[in-house]
Design an enzyme around this catalytic site. Structure first.
Site, PDB file in Angstrom:
ATOM      1  N   ALA A  35      57.868   8.279  91.057  1.00  0.00           N
ATOM      2  CA  ALA A  35      58.188   9.198  92.155  1.00  0.00           C
ATOM      3  C   ALA A  35      58.192   8.468  93.491  1.00  0.00           C
ATOM      4  O   ALA A  35      59.069   8.686  94.336  1.00  0.00           O
ATOM      5  CB  ALA A  35      57.181  10.346  92.179  1.00  0.00           C
ATOM      6  N   ASP A  38      61.276   6.285  93.625  1.00  0.00           N
ATOM      7  CA  ASP A  38      62.457   7.118  93.883  1.00  0.00           C
ATOM      8  C   ASP A  38      62.586   7.432  95.367  1.00  0.00           C
ATOM      9  O   ASP A  38      63.691   7.453  95.926  1.00  0.00           O
ATOM     10  CB  ASP A  38      62.367   8.428  93.094  1.00  0.00           C
ATOM     11  CG  ASP A  38      62.693   8.245  91.618  1.00  0.00           C
ATOM     12  OD1 ASP A  38      63.315   7.216  91.275  1.00  0.00           O
ATOM     13  OD2 ASP A  38      62.318   9.106  90.823  1.00  0.00           O
ATOM     14  N   SER A  83      74.256   4.512  85.995  1.00  0.00           N
ATOM     15  CA  SER A  83      73.114   5.271  86.492  1.00  0.00           C
ATOM     16  C   SER A  83      73.633   6.327  87.447  1.00  0.00           C
ATOM     17  O   SER A  83      74.727   6.190  88.003  1.00  0.00           O
ATOM     18  CB  SER A  83      72.135   4.345  87.212  1.00  0.00           C
ATOM     19  OG  SER A  83      71.000   5.041  87.640  1.00  0.00           O
ATOM     20  N   LEU A  84      72.872   7.387  87.640  1.00  0.00           N
ATOM     21  CA  LEU A  84      73.318   8.498  88.480  1.00  0.00           C
ATOM     22  C   LEU A  84      72.649   8.467  89.850  1.00  0.00           C
ATOM     23  O   LEU A  84      71.505   8.030  89.991  1.00  0.00           O
ATOM     24  CB  LEU A  84      73.011   9.835  87.806  1.00  0.00           C
ATOM     25  CG  LEU A  84      73.618  10.061  86.418  1.00  0.00           C
ATOM     26  CD1 LEU A  84      73.244  11.447  85.894  1.00  0.00           C
ATOM     27  CD2 LEU A  84      75.129   9.905  86.444  1.00  0.00           C
ATOM     28  N   LYS A 122      66.745  15.974  82.393  1.00  0.00           N
ATOM     29  CA  LYS A 122      66.724  14.506  82.430  1.00  0.00           C
ATOM     30  C   LYS A 122      65.433  14.015  81.785  1.00  0.00           C
ATOM     31  O   LYS A 122      64.343  14.257  82.293  1.00  0.00           O
ATOM     32  CB  LYS A 122      66.821  14.033  83.885  1.00  0.00           C
ATOM     33  CG  LYS A 122      66.929  12.524  84.052  1.00  0.00           C
ATOM     34  CD  LYS A 122      67.136  12.190  85.526  1.00  0.00           C
ATOM     35  CE  LYS A 122      67.240  10.680  85.731  1.00  0.00           C
ATOM     36  NZ  LYS A 122      65.959  10.003  85.460  1.00  0.00           N
ATOM     37  N   GLU A 177      68.255   8.793  75.053  1.00  0.00           N
ATOM     38  CA  GLU A 177      66.975   8.256  75.512  1.00  0.00           C
ATOM     39  C   GLU A 177      66.030   8.113  74.331  1.00  0.00           C
ATOM     40  O   GLU A 177      65.902   9.034  73.507  1.00  0.00           O
ATOM     41  CB  GLU A 177      66.333   9.190  76.548  1.00  0.00           C
ATOM     42  CG  GLU A 177      67.094   9.326  77.841  1.00  0.00           C
ATOM     43  CD  GLU A 177      66.855   8.174  78.797  1.00  0.00           C
ATOM     44  OE1 GLU A 177      65.767   7.580  78.752  1.00  0.00           O
ATOM     45  OE2 GLU A 177      67.764   7.874  79.587  1.00  0.00           O
TER      46      GLU A 177
END
Length: 670
Positions: A35, A38, A83-84, A122, A177
């Site tokens: 987190a 990110d 990747s998004l 996700k 995944e």
């Protein structure tokens, strides 16, 4: 932040993110929470968006992940594993939609309208591509850097929920995944602890580490699962059809995929998932949102390393990064000096955080937190945000260690402090906590504040000495029976005081702000704060910018208000008062008869005290000041007025009103 500052910040962010990515994706080690990482990546992306000419090919935003390990054969993906881009709010989702629809219109795609959105939760695992030839499983490749991955076929073959044969001819590629379910993770850790080992850090790292073991028996023992999220070949018209086909072929998906027609429906799905995601068997940190039409998705193309046709919404993180703008010290009801970090606003666990408790001088020293530092903050289930760690590599040049004693002298020059033996906090010297509590209670109940009849000095003394009241909130926990037991109270007097306290539960907001005893906040400043913020909850979210732009609030007063609003004891007190039914009421004063007018009272009035006169003016919407200025409407003059005030009023041509005129003024407005 100008371009030069942004450039310096970008360099430091890239260095830290690259270090994190190397440890996390290559070494399977975690140097900070995902987190927090990110949050840093999001800040970097925003700065590069603002200054696109500062983007370089080696930026973390231009690649997917770290280099693959050398211990497996490297394989080039036929189609890049992308990747998004992360989004964190409905506004960012709508910005993404507007950008895509504008490009669709320019390119003549579907009249510039997205007809359907495909969503799926996700999952937090290791991305992997499975390859089948004429129905037989032949190869498994990790994502790696998006272009080149690692051949981990032998390990992946041990995962029992992966079909070794499917009913599809030709070449088929399935992506998904590799995860470990939370219950399996806990059981594996329990076994490790019985062996005397430390246990595994988290499910994601364990899944990645298991797949990268040279011995397939290790992977076979770890209860790994493959959760499919894309059927690359054959290329079906929509993502929803691909999921249907994946399940038909025997692959497990999350079970959380849906198709929606509007962003509003997508947001409802996000809210639904956020409400129960903790009950899911696997870890998740967000939801993937795609344009369901695969033809349009591909036609929109890729920017850098991310597709235009999809984004990943991240659920509110319990950790994030922000910068320390200042450190202020709050004096609580016990005389304790509590330091508080004033932060750049950041969303943590769904709410905006503007300050965090630093607890005491020892904690500041342990963290080595300095003004200007970038820090990781967290909530961890608590109401009060905490500073977890300082990211020293992002520290600005010239940042000095925080001098606690010097800060006390600057912020409270008239007070002395001491640190009692055996304690970690500094306290006001010469005044014990009971003395401070009694004075706070008296002020709370005074005429200028809540005006609670019967709660004067002697009764406050009796309540505190008897142990019935330890905080202001305890006043509202009293009952007439407890009061009657005290020496000073009989049946009538105890009932009278009880009723007076209960009747104070709906005070005027400005009176309540006054009653809180915020340092440097008098009655007029309380009115200013009440008029601007309209509630205590809004005041608690105030920023320095919000405060200093208000009349009569400068830097010193603003810092004092911020310190009070950030103090853990004060926040808990307000929560308790709300739970006990205290509801301050704010009246919009813009329509009151004296709104916009400013008065000053000087001298002694024969029929009322100065405080009462000022209170009557404020009740009618007027501003009451302590000095004469050009904006003063009139000077209310009693006996023995201040000569300097009269002289300045005469010089500025300001009207003088005697006591009789004042009474007429007040009565005419009622």
């Amino acid at each position: 932040m100008d371009k030069k500052q942004a450039s310096q910040r970008i360099i430091k962010l890239r260095e830290l993110i690259n270090d994190y990515r190397y440890h996390y994706h290559v070494l399977d080690e975690s140097i900070m929470s995902e987190a927090a990482a990110d949050s840093l990546k999001h800040e970097l992306a925003e700065l590069e968006h603002k200054y696109p000419d500062l983007i370089t090919p080696d930026s973390p935003t231009q690649r997917v992940a770290g280099k693959p390990l050398d211990k497996f054969t490297k394989v080039t993906h036929a189609e890049r594993m992308i990747s998004l881009s992360d989004v964190f709010s409905e506004a960012e989702i709508r910005d993404w939609v507007r950008a895509d629809e504008k490009l669709m219109l320019e390119r003549g795609l579907n009249d510039g309208r997205i007809q359907a959105y495909f969503t799926d939760i996700k999952m937090d695992g290791l991305a992997c591509a499975l390859h089948y030839e004429d129905g037989l499983f032949v190869q498994a490749v990790t994502r790696g850097d998006g272009m080149v991955g690692e051949d981990v076929t032998m390990n992946v073959r041990t995962i029992e929920n992966i079909p070794l044969k499917i009913t599809e001819t030709g070449h088929v590629e399935v992506r998904g995944e590799i995860v470990i379910f939370k219950q399996d993770f806990e059981e594996l850790n329990a076994v490790e602890r019985k062996k005397g080992a430390a246990g595994f850090a988290n499910p994601r790292n364990l899944a990645a580490g298991s797949i990268r073991q040279l011995d397939p028996r290790v992977a076979a023992s770890r209860r790994l699962r493959f959760m499919a999220y894309d059927l690359v070949t054959p290329d079906l018209p929509t993502y929803s059809e691909s999921y249907v086909r994946l399940r038909e072929l025997g692959f497990r998906t999350s079970g959380e995929d849906h198709v929606f027609k509007s962003v509003g429906e997508v947001m409802q799905e996000i809210e639904r998932l956020d409400g129960y995601r903790e009950t899911l068997p696997f870890n998740t940190d967000g939801m993937v949102i795609k344009i369901n039409d695969r033809k349009i998705y591909k036609a929109l193309g890729i920017v850098g390393k991310t597709p235009r046709g999809a984004v990943a919404f991240k659920f509110p993180a319990e950790e994030s990064t922000t910068r320390v703008r200042d450190i202020v010290i709050s004096i609580g009801r016990t005389g304790a000096a509590t330091p508080v970090a004033i932060l750049d606003p950041v969303v943590v666990a769904g709410s905006t955080v503007r300050h965090a408790s630093l607890h005491n001088a020892d904690e500041i020293k342990r963290l080595d937190v300095r003004i200007g530092d970038t820090v990781i903050i967290y909530k961890a289930g608590d109401i009060i945000p905490q500073v977890k760690e300082v990211l020293v590599s992002l520290r600005p040049e010239g940042a000095r260690p925080f001098d606690y004693m010097e800060a006390l002298k600057q912020q409270y020059p008239e007070l002395e402090f001491e640190r009692p033996e055996g304690e970690v906090v500094y306290r006001v010297k010469g005044e014990d906590s009971d003395f401070i509590l009694k004075r706070a209670l008296e002020y709370y109940a005074s005429k200028s504040a809540l005006n609670i009849d019967g709660l004067g000095e002697k009764n406050v003394e009796a309540l505190v000495n008897a142990g019935l009241v330890r905080t202001i909130a305890d006043l509202y926990r009293l009952d007439a029976g407890k009061l009657k037991m005290l020496e000073r109270f009989g049946r009538v007097s105890s009932r009278k005081l009880f009723d007076a306290i209960q009747n104070s539960k709906r005070p005027q907001l400005n009176k309540f702000i006054t009653a809180l005893g915020i340092r440097h906040v008098g009655e007029q400043t309380a009115v200013t704060l009440a008029n601007h913020f309209g509630s205590i909850d809004a005041l608690l979210q105030a920023t320095e910018e919000d405060l200093v732009k208000l009349p009569d609030i400068g830097q010193v007063v603003a810092e004092s208000i911020l310190a009070w609003c950030a103090d853990e004891d004060n926040i808990k007190l307000w929560q308790e008062l709300k739970e006990l039914g205290v509801e301050p009421v704010h009246v919009d004063q813009s329509s009151l008869p004296l709104a916009g007018k400013s008065y000053l009272v000087t001298g002694t009035l024969s029929d009322m005290g100065r405080e009462e006169a000022e209170d009557q003016l404020r009740t009618l919407g007027a501003t009451v000041t302590s000095g004469v200025t050009k904006s003063t409407t009139a000077l209310i003059v009693g006996d023995k007025p201040g000569k300097s005030k009269l002289t300045k009023a005469a010089k500025l041509g300001i009207e003088l009103i005697d006591e009789a005129g004042f009474k007429k003024l007040i009565s005419a407005q009622k």
